[in-house]
Design an enzyme around this catalytic site. Sequence first.
Site, PDB file in Angstrom:
ATOM      1  N   GLY A  88       0.802  -1.215   0.000  1.00 11.05           N
ATOM      2  CA  GLY A  88       0.000   0.000   0.000  1.00 11.05           C
ATOM      3  C   GLY A  88       0.833   1.263   0.000  1.00 11.05           C
ATOM      4  O   GLY A  88       2.012   1.264  -0.369  1.00 11.05           O
ATOM      5  N   CYS A  89       0.231   2.342   0.475  1.00 12.45           N
ATOM      6  CA  CYS A  89       0.775   3.680   0.258  1.00 12.45           C
ATOM      7  C   CYS A  89       2.027   4.009   1.072  1.00 12.45           C
ATOM      8  O   CYS A  89       2.710   4.970   0.757  1.00 12.45           O
ATOM      9  CB  CYS A  89      -0.308   4.724   0.544  1.00 12.45           C
ATOM     10  SG  CYS A  89      -1.680   4.692  -0.632  1.00 12.45           S
ATOM     11  N   PHE A  90       2.329   3.229   2.111  1.00 13.17           N
ATOM     12  CA  PHE A  90       3.551   3.533   2.869  1.00 13.17           C
ATOM     13  C   PHE A  90       4.802   2.953   2.212  1.00 13.17           C
ATOM     14  O   PHE A  90       5.927   3.275   2.596  1.00 13.17           O
ATOM     15  CB  PHE A  90       3.448   3.045   4.317  1.00 13.17           C
ATOM     16  CG  PHE A  90       3.323   1.544   4.489  1.00 13.17           C
ATOM     17  CD1 PHE A  90       4.425   0.718   4.365  1.00 13.17           C
ATOM     18  CD2 PHE A  90       2.098   0.969   4.798  1.00 13.17           C
ATOM     19  CE1 PHE A  90       4.315  -0.656   4.527  1.00 13.17           C
ATOM     20  CE2 PHE A  90       1.973  -0.407   4.967  1.00 13.17           C
ATOM     21  CZ  PHE A  90       3.092  -1.222   4.825  1.00 13.17           C
ATOM     22  N   ALA A  91       4.634   2.088   1.211  1.00 18.31           N
ATOM     23  CA  ALA A  91       5.728   1.241   0.742  1.00 18.31           C
ATOM     24  C   ALA A  91       6.809   1.973  -0.038  1.00 18.31           C
ATOM     25  O   ALA A  91       7.896   1.437  -0.229  1.00 18.31           O
ATOM     26  CB  ALA A  91       5.176   0.089  -0.092  1.00 18.31           C
ATOM     27  N   PHE A 132       2.725   6.904   4.371  1.00 20.61           N
ATOM     28  CA  PHE A 132       1.579   6.588   5.243  1.00 20.61           C
ATOM     29  C   PHE A 132       0.712   5.550   4.537  1.00 20.61           C
ATOM     30  O   PHE A 132       0.439   5.679   3.349  1.00 20.61           O
ATOM     31  CB  PHE A 132       0.711   7.827   5.500  1.00 20.61           C
ATOM     32  CG  PHE A 132       1.465   9.066   5.867  1.00 20.61           C
ATOM     33  CD1 PHE A 132       2.225   9.124   7.025  1.00 20.61           C
ATOM     34  CD2 PHE A 132       1.415  10.193   5.052  1.00 20.61           C
ATOM     35  CE1 PHE A 132       2.919  10.278   7.364  1.00 20.61           C
ATOM     36  CE2 PHE A 132       2.096  11.354   5.377  1.00 20.61           C
ATOM     37  CZ  PHE A 132       2.858  11.394   6.539  1.00 20.61           C
TER      38      PHE A 132
END
Length: 395
Positions: A168-171, A378
């Site tokens: 997801g978006c934290f990666a 995040f």
Amino acid sequence: MPGGMMADLEAFRKAQRADGPATILAIGTATPPNAVDQSTYPDYYFKITNSEHMTELKEKFRRMCDKSGIKKRYMYLTEEILNENPSVCAYMAPSLDARQDMVVVEVPRLGKEAAAKAIKEWGQPKSKITHVIFCTTSGVDMPGADYQMTKLLGLRPSVKRVMMYQQGCFAGGTVLRVAKDLAENNRGARVLVVCSEITAVTFRGPSDTHLDSMVGQALFGDGARALIVGADPVPEVEKPCFEMLWTAQTILPDSDGAIDGHLREVGLTFHLLKDVPGLISKNIEKSLVEAFQQFGISDWNQLFWIAHPGGPAILDQVEAKLNLDPKKLRATRQVLSEYGNMSSACVHFILDEMRKSSQQNGCSTTGEGLDVGVLFGFGPGLTVETVVLKSVPLQ
């Protein structure tokens, strides 16, 4: 074990490690050719999903798009592709096979396009790439997108690969953390890092019972970004644009279920709580203190900023909570405006935007004239990735 052998092993281990910190040596980008204008997207979206009768919901979606801070996005899904795959347009129709057929081809292909540009900028033969990290939240397959891209690029079969699915978006921060460890603990390593995201897994028609899905339809875009990471750059040959000094990952307190996604017959569904911006803004200073007290920095306006643009509300609340100068999130908002939220790839687009604008504006460093900065990811968990960056002087 004899003392002489112990000493030899210690020398061997030391010789395996790099002398200096990991650096970002090149950045490459790719997007699908299909650009979507945000101002006309509500009309297109409700037409292509056969939902024009849902007039109140359409107006709600239009307001979401208007408040998104996005001007345009890029999407693999064209009108022609969607017309050929009506199950993808429906709300919660069984469609995983159709989606998988698209992304298992397109994700590595788009990643390869970005990687080829990064390798060209790096200027070294691709045979010098020792490691590959590939990250996507768009589909799952075996062998993975890392393997497919390795074959597409013609990399050595002995290249050491790491595949990250469903982060997801934290990666975008995760891949930098792992690349840093690989580069600093393997002398001479050159790590090709690729994040490639395609919204074909999450696209679906609207529903008045699942508004958080519609938030995603208003925000997400497609894109791939590739970086070459390595320590001890070869003088006059390799030209680093940032150094990585320190990394961390943490799960925010009381954030269970704040952001989650589930791969189902209907594709990838996602859910987010309304208070995601509040959870992030309330906890972000703790991450900053942990990262920067060792460097003697407590004024967050002394840093250059690269923050995952989950949406304008997150950026607004972080800005307010930390009393940031609005200029601090300029690069982040610029990428959000031009590309939308591309999940893991976003922060790397922002890195590229920052180094290029710093050069164009005559700044003294790649970090808008500042020496030290922070990169935040995040995403699901709620998970926060933190990377402390050092800029490089511009000649």
